[in-house]
Design a protein around this motif. Structure first.
Motif, PDB file in Angstrom:
ATOM      1  N   ASP A  43       0.830  -1.212   0.000  1.00  0.00           N
ATOM      2  CA  ASP A  43       0.000   0.000   0.000  1.00  0.00           C
ATOM      3  C   ASP A  43       0.862   1.258   0.000  1.00  0.00           C
ATOM      4  O   ASP A  43       0.705   2.142  -0.846  1.00  0.00           O
ATOM      5  CB  ASP A  43      -0.924  -0.033   1.227  1.00  0.00           C
ATOM      6  N   THR A 102       1.282   3.844  -3.029  1.00  0.00           N
ATOM      7  CA  THR A 102       0.854   5.210  -2.720  1.00  0.00           C
ATOM      8  C   THR A 102       2.005   6.192  -2.906  1.00  0.00           C
ATOM      9  O   THR A 102       1.845   7.232  -3.563  1.00  0.00           O
ATOM     10  CB  THR A 102       0.313   5.305  -1.273  1.00  0.00           C
ATOM     11  N   LYS A 132       2.046   9.072  -5.659  1.00  0.00           N
ATOM     12  CA  LYS A 132       1.958  10.451  -5.160  1.00  0.00           C
ATOM     13  C   LYS A 132       3.240  11.236  -5.423  1.00  0.00           C
ATOM     14  O   LYS A 132       3.197  12.349  -5.935  1.00  0.00           O
ATOM     15  CB  LYS A 132       1.652  10.449  -3.658  1.00  0.00           C
ATOM     16  N   LYS A 147      -3.171  13.033  -3.995  1.00  0.00           N
ATOM     17  CA  LYS A 147      -2.889  12.174  -2.838  1.00  0.00           C
ATOM     18  C   LYS A 147      -4.008  11.193  -2.517  1.00  0.00           C
ATOM     19  O   LYS A 147      -3.737  10.075  -2.079  1.00  0.00           O
ATOM     20  CB  LYS A 147      -2.535  13.020  -1.613  1.00  0.00           C
ATOM     21  N   ASN A 191      -3.674   7.241  -2.686  1.00  0.00           N
ATOM     22  CA  ASN A 191      -4.088   6.479  -1.511  1.00  0.00           C
ATOM     23  C   ASN A 191      -5.029   5.347  -1.903  1.00  0.00           C
ATOM     24  O   ASN A 191      -4.871   4.208  -1.461  1.00  0.00           O
ATOM     25  CB  ASN A 191      -4.759   7.414  -0.493  1.00  0.00           C
ATOM     26  N   GLY A 205      -3.105   2.571  -3.887  1.00  0.00           N
ATOM     27  CA  GLY A 205      -2.323   1.754  -2.960  1.00  0.00           C
ATOM     28  C   GLY A 205      -3.196   0.781  -2.196  1.00  0.00           C
ATOM     29  O   GLY A 205      -2.864  -0.404  -2.047  1.00  0.00           O
ATOM     30  N   LYS A 225      -2.308   7.943   7.377  1.00  0.00           N
ATOM     31  CA  LYS A 225      -2.589   6.715   6.628  1.00  0.00           C
ATOM     32  C   LYS A 225      -2.306   5.478   7.478  1.00  0.00           C
ATOM     33  O   LYS A 225      -3.075   4.519   7.458  1.00  0.00           O
ATOM     34  CB  LYS A 225      -1.756   6.709   5.345  1.00  0.00           C
TER      35      LYS A 225
END
Length: 131
Positions: free
Chosen positions: A25, A29, A33, A40, A44, A47, A109
């Motif tokens: 993930d 991500t 990003k 973002k 997110n 991911g 996150k």
């Protein structure tokens, strides 16, 4: 639901799979990003989705050791259903912690992943991979 040694062994294996999912993930991500300059929340979500597929496969064959009669499509659909609700929870937590409270994006996150992990384990233990 019985909380016996088998339950805790599955929870431990689920946690190990979850840690591998965190690596996947965060890797996807971060790449999306930081390197590809995706928004973002898109990064997110990507991911999260890639990690969901890898987590499904590891959980099916290692955590829950399921050879199902329901078919992989139906089983994955159940798993994905919990994951999509988890994605909603994940993004809401990130929006609240990062967007509103200005906590670091990646720390937000990580907190979101911890919260969603409990949701995902219980849902999949009780429903998706139940014997």
């Amino acid at each position: 639901m019985v909380f016996d040694s088998e339950f805790f062994a599955k929870f431990l294996r689920f946690g190990i799979v979850g840690l591998s999912g965190v690596v996947v993930d965060f890797g996807v991500t971060w790449t999306c990003k930081e390197k590809l300059r995706f928004h973002k929340y898109i990064a997110n979500s990507l991911g999260f989705c890639v990690a969901t597929v890898s987590n499904y496969l590891f959980n099916k064959y290692w955590t829950f050791k399921v050879i199902s009669n329901q078919g992989m499509f139906l089983e994955f659909s159940k798993f994905l259903g919990f994951a999509l609700v988890g994605l909603l929870i994940n993004n809401l937590v990130v929006i609240i912690l990062h967007g509103k409270s200005k906590l670091n994006f990646y720390l937000s996150k990580l907190i979101a992943i911890a919260i969603v992990s409990i949701w995902n384990f219980l849902g999949n233990y009780i429903y998706t991979f139940s014997a």
